[in-house]
Write an enzyme that holds these catalytic residues in place. Structure first.
Site, PDB file in Angstrom:
ATOM      1  CG  HIS A  21      69.743  13.102   0.461  1.00 31.37           C
ATOM      2  ND1 HIS A  21      69.997  12.301   1.247  1.00 31.37           N
ATOM      3  CD2 HIS A  21      68.268  12.768   0.902  1.00 31.37           C
ATOM      4  CE1 HIS A  21      69.345  11.738   1.716  1.00 31.37           C
ATOM      5  NE2 HIS A  21      68.047  12.373   1.983  1.00 31.37           N
ATOM      6  CD  GLU A  91      74.119  12.687   1.195  1.00 40.76           C
ATOM      7  OE1 GLU A  91      73.526  13.582  -0.210  1.00 40.76           O
ATOM      8  OE2 GLU A  91      72.751  11.660   1.476  1.00 40.76           O
ATOM      9  NE  ARG A 236      62.011  41.347  12.260  1.00 47.06           N
ATOM     10  CZ  ARG A 236      61.413  39.899  12.506  1.00 47.06           C
ATOM     11  NH1 ARG A 236      61.988  38.531  12.795  1.00 47.06           N
ATOM     12  NH2 ARG A 236      60.357  39.669  13.694  1.00 47.06           N
TER      13      ARG A 236
END
Ligand code: URA
Length: 278
Positions: A21, A91, A236
């Site tokens: 990837h 990876e 928040r």
């Protein structure tokens, strides 16, 4: 026509023979890599570097390498959430990367933090989903102590406002972070979603986001040193959203922390064995 160059399903390779990837080969990145979520953020990070070169770009994974004040450095974007982060860390590990610092954004849920502040998570609640594919839920998601120390030192040197955090990583941005579908409350809105933020605040969890616990667990299990510096982009408690300069601060703090860690490693100042008093 018969397909040529058939790959191994258990370990596929990219067309350039790099990891599948990231499309990177051994030697493309040094052992220390910064992990932003967004591909565009690789360029924000590299603004503070010299000798900048784009090494690979495929789907959400963009890798840029360079030097920061003489230290070899690279960054690879992970995309959003646990699964794409897992691919990236796996990876990178194949390529010999041993130290990663996530640079991301987060929502603060306690009044001590506000927009633009930096949070260095010491540990995370594992609601990411991905790490559950690796190991039982009781296994902790925690940052490497030396990476945390290097990030704190970097923030001190740069004069940035920061604090240590107990992070909540969840594989959802909306319902799983207590955000209703519509402002009028119509649509799917389960009662537990209403309580997510207040319950976490009561438990003194500092912030909420989508990647860190998965990265900490996957990296740790692969023997890597993992840490994160997150800029508060949403508050928040006060229901406010805005960068307030946090992104570029987090990017610079991560580069500086990599430089500090590289120096400590070169001097042999980091030893994971117990130092016994004589
Ligand atoms: N990232 C998240 O996942 N949530 C926020 O509130 C801000 C950034």
């Amino acid at each position: 026509m018969a397909e040529k160059n058939i790959n191994k399903a258990s370990a596929p390779k990219a067309k350039n023979e790099g990891v599948y990837h990231l499309q990177l080969k051994s030697g493309d990145v040094p052992g220390y890599v910064i992990l932003p979520g967004a591909p565009e953020r690789t360029l924000v990070i590299a603004r503070d570097w010299e000798n900048v070169r784009e090494v690979a770009s495929y789907r959400e994974y963009k890798t840029v390498a360079g030097t920061y004040k003489g230290t070899d450095i690279a960054c690879t974007s992970t995309g959003i959430g646990g699964p794409s982060s897992e691919i990236c860390i796996h990876e990178l590990n194949i390529l010999g990367v041993h130290t990663c610092i996530r640079v991301g954004t987060t929502g603060c849920i306690v009044p001590e933090f506000d927009l633009g502040d930096l949070i260095i998570p010491a540990a995370c609640v594992r609601k990411d989903g991905t790490s559950a594919s690796y190991i039982e839920p009781e296994y902790p998601a925690y940052a490497d102590t030396y990476v945390v120390m290097a990030l704190m030192e970097a923030c001190e040197r740069l004069g940035f406002r920061y604090g240590l955090g107990l992070d909540y990583t969840v594989g959802s941005f909306y319902i799983g972070q207590g955000r209703p579908l519509r402002e009028d409350g119509s649509g799917y809105w389960p009662s537990f979603a209403e309580k997510i933020i207040p319950d976490l605040a009561t438990a003194r969890v500092t912030n909420i986001e989508m990647e860190t616990s998965g990265q900490f667990v996957v990296g740790k299990l692969h023997g890597m040193r993992m840490g994160a510096v997150l800029s508060v982009i949403s508050n928040r408690v006060l229901d406010r959203w805005g960068d307030n300069g946090g992104e570029s601060k987090a990017c610079l703090a991560a580069s500086e922390a990599i430089r500090i860690l590289t120096e400590w490693d070169k001097k042999g100042e980091i030893s994971l064995t117990l130092k016994m008093k004589k």
